[in-house]
Design a protein around this motif. Structure first.
Motif, PDB file in Angstrom:
ATOM      1  N   LYS A 262       0.899  -1.026   0.038  1.00  0.00           N
ATOM      2  CA  LYS A 262      -0.071  -0.072  -0.174  1.00  0.00           C
ATOM      3  C   LYS A 262       0.958   1.246  -0.067  1.00  0.00           C
ATOM      4  CE  LYS A 262      -3.339   0.937   2.906  1.00  0.00           C
ATOM      5  NZ  LYS A 262      -4.325   0.974   4.221  1.00  0.00           N
ATOM      6  N   THR A 263       0.601   2.237  -0.847  1.00  0.00           N
ATOM      7  CA  THR A 263       1.358   3.438  -0.995  1.00  0.00           C
ATOM      8  C   THR A 263       0.559   4.633  -1.278  1.00  0.00           C
ATOM      9  OG1 THR A 263       1.792   3.108  -3.269  1.00  0.00           O
ATOM     10  CG2 THR A 263       3.424   2.197  -2.181  1.00  0.00           C
ATOM     11  N   LYS A 264       0.906   5.931  -0.472  1.00  0.00           N
ATOM     12  CA  LYS A 264       0.190   7.106  -0.911  1.00  0.00           C
ATOM     13  C   LYS A 264       0.475   7.561  -2.197  1.00  0.00           C
ATOM     14  CE  LYS A 264       3.321   9.994   1.530  1.00  0.00           C
ATOM     15  NZ  LYS A 264       3.615  10.929   2.705  1.00  0.00           N
ATOM     16  N   ASP A 265       1.627   7.219  -2.838  1.00  0.00           N
ATOM     17  CA  ASP A 265       1.759   7.600  -4.311  1.00  0.00           C
ATOM     18  C   ASP A 265       2.362   6.487  -5.103  1.00  0.00           C
ATOM     19  OD1 ASP A 265       1.457  10.410  -3.842  1.00  0.00           O
ATOM     20  OD2 ASP A 265       3.337  10.570  -2.770  1.00  0.00           O
ATOM     21  N   SER A 266       2.375   6.441  -6.421  1.00  0.00           N
ATOM     22  CA  SER A 266       2.910   5.596  -7.226  1.00  0.00           C
ATOM     23  C   SER A 266       4.455   5.426  -7.145  1.00  0.00           C
ATOM     24  CB  SER A 266       2.682   5.791  -8.815  1.00  0.00           C
ATOM     25  OG  SER A 266       3.148   4.891  -9.457  1.00  0.00           O
ATOM     26  N   ILE A 267       4.792   4.312  -6.827  1.00  0.00           N
ATOM     27  CA  ILE A 267       6.364   4.305  -6.568  1.00  0.00           C
ATOM     28  C   ILE A 267       6.834   3.221  -7.834  1.00  0.00           C
ATOM     29  CG2 ILE A 267       6.397   4.658  -4.346  1.00  0.00           C
ATOM     30  CD1 ILE A 267       6.509   1.586  -3.704  1.00  0.00           C
ATOM     31  N   PRO A 268       7.967   3.244  -7.852  1.00  0.00           N
ATOM     32  CA  PRO A 268       8.784   2.142  -8.910  1.00  0.00           C
ATOM     33  C   PRO A 268       8.424   0.831  -8.571  1.00  0.00           C
ATOM     34  CG  PRO A 268      10.355   4.047  -8.637  1.00  0.00           C
ATOM     35  CD  PRO A 268       9.073   4.090  -7.776  1.00  0.00           C
ATOM     36  N   GLN A 269       8.237  -0.151  -9.393  1.00  0.00           N
ATOM     37  CA  GLN A 269       7.982  -1.476  -9.019  1.00  0.00           C
ATOM     38  C   GLN A 269       9.113  -2.257  -8.835  1.00  0.00           C
ATOM     39  OE1 GLN A 269       4.279  -2.773  -8.374  1.00  0.00           O
ATOM     40  NE2 GLN A 269       4.569  -0.428  -7.747  1.00  0.00           N
ATOM     41  N   PRO A 270       9.663  -2.699  -7.893  1.00  0.00           N
ATOM     42  CA  PRO A 270      10.837  -3.678  -8.196  1.00  0.00           C
ATOM     43  C   PRO A 270      10.711  -4.817  -8.545  1.00  0.00           C
ATOM     44  CG  PRO A 270      10.511  -3.228  -5.847  1.00  0.00           C
ATOM     45  CD  PRO A 270       9.537  -2.296  -6.421  1.00  0.00           C
ATOM     46  N   PRO A 271      11.500  -5.780  -9.416  1.00  0.00           N
ATOM     47  CA  PRO A 271      11.270  -7.052  -9.927  1.00  0.00           C
ATOM     48  C   PRO A 271      10.993  -7.978  -8.837  1.00  0.00           C
ATOM     49  CG  PRO A 271      13.539  -6.306 -10.174  1.00  0.00           C
ATOM     50  CD  PRO A 271      12.713  -5.236  -9.720  1.00  0.00           C
ATOM     51  N   MET A 272      11.684  -7.739  -7.700  1.00  0.00           N
ATOM     52  CA  MET A 272      11.643  -8.593  -6.443  1.00  0.00           C
ATOM     53  C   MET A 272      11.472  -7.873  -5.237  1.00  0.00           C
ATOM     54  SD  MET A 272      14.559 -11.350  -7.511  1.00  0.00           S
ATOM     55  CE  MET A 272      14.114 -12.799  -6.138  1.00  0.00           C
ATOM     56  N   LEU A 273      11.025  -8.544  -4.168  1.00  0.00           N
ATOM     57  CA  LEU A 273      11.149  -7.899  -2.606  1.00  0.00           C
ATOM     58  C   LEU A 273      12.043  -9.029  -1.914  1.00  0.00           C
ATOM     59  CD1 LEU A 273       7.749  -6.613  -2.042  1.00  0.00           C
ATOM     60  CD2 LEU A 273       9.578  -5.165  -2.624  1.00  0.00           C
TER      61      LEU A 273
END
Length: 142
Positions: A64-75
């Protein structure tokens, strides 16, 4: 007793204590880096929501984020055992087709109150990777 005191004083004066100072300095830098990552996660409003499907043994993380963030390929999800670091686990999760969602099969996650850290993972050759953040949550898979 006096001889022992003189020997101890001689060792203390002539010994280099730079290793201890270097270790504390490095540890302090690591703590500061960790705090910056946690602060960045809070500023970005990153809140990991963990869920476990015990039927197919899948761990899912939704961010959940308040703004759009870059989507990493892995967590990287680090489960930190509350009492014994020998039981700590690192589970890398792969990005799914769903936005803000990562998943991975797991072997076993004990039912207890885990401290969990979630951080993005980028390949070493990834160009212009955004700053790394670290989100911390409590999780009980029961």
């Amino acid at each position: 007793m006096v001889v022992a005191s003189i020997i101890t004083l001689f060792i203390a004066i002539n010994s280099s204590n730079s290793l201890v100072r270097d270790d504390y300095y490095k540890e302090g830098l690591a703590i500061n880096t960790d705090l910056r990552k946690v602060t960045l996660a809070k500023e970005l409003g990153i809140e990991p929501i963990l869920s476990i499907n015990s039927n197919n043994k899948t761990l899912t993380v939704r961010l959940k984020t308040k703004d759009s963030i870059p989507q990493p390929p892995m967590l990287l999800v680090r489960f930190i055992h509350p009492f014994d670091e020998a039981f700590d686990m690192d589970i890398p999760l792969q990005k799914t087709e769903q936005n803000n969602t990562w998943q991975q099969q797991y072997n076993r996650i004990d039912t207890l109150n885990w401290n969990v850290e979630v951080t993005p993972m980028y390949p070493a050759n990834f160009v212009d990777a955004p700053p790394k953040w670290k989100a911390k949550v409590k999780f009980n898979p029961s």
